[in-house]
Motif scaffolding. Structure first.
Motif, mmCIF file in Angstrom:
data_model
loop_
_atom_site.group_PDB
_atom_site.id
_atom_site.type_symbol
_atom_site.label_atom_id
_atom_site.label_comp_id
_atom_site.label_asym_id
_atom_site.label_seq_id
_atom_site.Cartn_x
_atom_site.Cartn_y
_atom_site.Cartn_z
ATOM 1 N N PHE A 199 56.780 34.689 24.335
ATOM 2 C CA PHE A 199 57.935 35.497 24.712
ATOM 3 C C PHE A 199 59.022 34.622 25.344
ATOM 4 N N GLY A 200 58.615 33.707 26.224
ATOM 5 C CA GLY A 200 59.573 32.782 26.838
ATOM 6 C C GLY A 200 60.237 31.880 25.814
ATOM 7 N N MET A 201 59.439 31.381 24.851
ATOM 8 C CA MET A 201 60.007 30.524 23.803
ATOM 9 C C MET A 201 60.963 31.307 22.909
ATOM 10 N N ALA A 202 60.611 32.563 22.604
ATOM 11 C CA ALA A 202 61.486 33.388 21.772
ATOM 12 C C ALA A 202 62.816 33.647 22.475
ATOM 13 N N LEU A 203 62.771 33.866 23.777
ATOM 14 C CA LEU A 203 64.020 34.065 24.522
ATOM 15 C C LEU A 203 64.874 32.801 24.508
ATOM 16 N N GLU A 204 64.224 31.637 24.602
ATOM 17 C CA GLU A 204 64.959 30.362 24.550
ATOM 18 C C GLU A 204 65.563 30.129 23.168
ATOM 19 N N LEU A 205 64.764 30.368 22.123
ATOM 20 C CA LEU A 205 65.250 30.139 20.765
ATOM 21 C C LEU A 205 66.385 31.082 20.389
ATOM 22 N N LEU A 206 66.346 32.292 20.907
ATOM 23 C CA LEU A 206 67.395 33.263 20.610
ATOM 24 C C LEU A 206 68.604 33.102 21.510
ATOM 25 N N ASP A 207 68.517 32.168 22.457
ATOM 26 C CA ASP A 207 69.608 31.880 23.384
ATOM 27 C C ASP A 207 70.092 33.159 24.084
ATOM 28 N N GLY A 226 67.421 37.821 29.867
ATOM 29 C CA GLY A 226 66.096 37.212 29.773
ATOM 30 C C GLY A 226 65.226 37.554 30.973
ATOM 31 N N THR A 227 65.834 37.566 32.169
ATOM 32 C CA THR A 227 65.094 37.925 33.379
ATOM 33 C C THR A 227 64.648 39.381 33.330
ATOM 34 N N ILE A 228 65.523 40.252 32.869
ATOM 35 C CA ILE A 228 65.175 41.672 32.746
ATOM 36 C C ILE A 228 64.065 41.850 31.708
ATOM 37 N N ALA A 229 64.164 41.139 30.585
ATOM 38 C CA ALA A 229 63.134 41.236 29.549
ATOM 39 C C ALA A 229 61.793 40.715 30.070
ATOM 40 N N ALA A 230 61.814 39.605 30.805
ATOM 41 C CA ALA A 230 60.570 39.062 31.371
ATOM 42 C C ALA A 230 59.985 40.019 32.406
ATOM 43 N N LEU A 231 60.831 40.655 33.190
ATOM 44 C CA LEU A 231 60.361 41.638 34.171
ATOM 45 C C LEU A 231 59.717 42.837 33.475
ATOM 46 N N LEU A 232 60.326 43.284 32.379
ATOM 47 C CA LEU A 232 59.742 44.388 31.612
ATOM 48 C C LEU A 232 58.394 43.998 31.007
ATOM 49 N N LEU A 233 58.254 42.751 30.574
ATOM 50 C CA LEU A 233 56.970 42.273 30.064
ATOM 51 C C LEU A 233 55.926 42.270 31.179
ATOM 52 N N GLN A 234 56.323 41.841 32.368
ATOM 53 C CA GLN A 234 55.403 41.836 33.512
ATOM 54 C C GLN A 234 54.966 43.261 33.862
ATOM 55 N N ILE A 235 55.893 44.213 33.791
ATOM 56 C CA ILE A 235 55.554 45.613 34.057
ATOM 57 C C ILE A 235 54.558 46.124 33.016
ATOM 58 N N LEU A 236 54.772 45.769 31.761
ATOM 59 C CA LEU A 236 53.845 46.166 30.703
ATOM 60 C C LEU A 236 52.454 45.586 30.953
#
Length: 162
Positions: free
Chosen positions: A61-69, A75-85
């Motif tokens: 997930f982190g690599m995909a966020l980096e590759l998609l720039d 990215g922080t919100i998306a990572a937080l949502l992943l942590q909640i999941l």
């Protein structure tokens, strides 16, 4: 009130107090430990496959966020949502792993805290009577003869009446 599941070995007999030595009690709620420590929480609870899966998921997930720039705030919100999941599903993955290891759910209790849930579930387990191995055999002759040919279909008796 929180719901807890009691997991016992598959070969445990109802009412057997020795089965409670290996009992696992799993809370059915959000896991703050899994939210903050992700795969380390899984490894701590000896959930190796789930922990490796979460580890791969977090890094991918982190690599995909980096590759998609992706913008850092998004990215922080998306990572937080992943942590909640992960926090929401951690105990479900724990129950799945226990069932896979031969510890299916034996009881479900609702209690205010873990100690009360343990007391309730253990008391309910111990008051159950052991099941008999086989039902008693009847010596009476059955009123209808048994069919010797294999039964095919849902209603084999209806075929005889035609």
């Amino acid at each position: 009130m929180t719901t807890f599941t009691l997991h016992l070995p598959r070969d445990a007999w109802p009412g057997d107090p020795t089965a409670l030595d290996e009992a696992e009690l799993v809370k059915d709620a959000f896991s703050w430990g899994a939210f903050f420590f992700t795969f380390l929480w899984f490894f701590f609870h000896r959930l190796w496959l789930a922990g490796l899966g979460v580890l791969v998921l977090v890094f991918a997930f982190g690599m995909a966020l980096e590759l998609l720039d992706v913008h850092p705030v998004a990215g922080t919100i998306a990572a937080l949502l992943l942590q909640i999941l992960i926090g929401l599903e951690a105990n479900s993955l724990r129950r799945w792993t226990l069932a896979r290891r031969g510890f299916p759910i034996a009881d479900v209790v609702t209690a205010a805290d873990r100690d009360e849930a343990e007391a309730k579930s253990f008391a309910r387990w111990l008051e159950q009577r052991p099941a008999t191995a086989r039902p008693p055999v009847s010596t009476s002759v059955p009123s209808t003869p048994r069919r010797l040919d294999p039964v095919i279909g849902l209603f084999p008796d209806a075929e005889r009446s035609r």
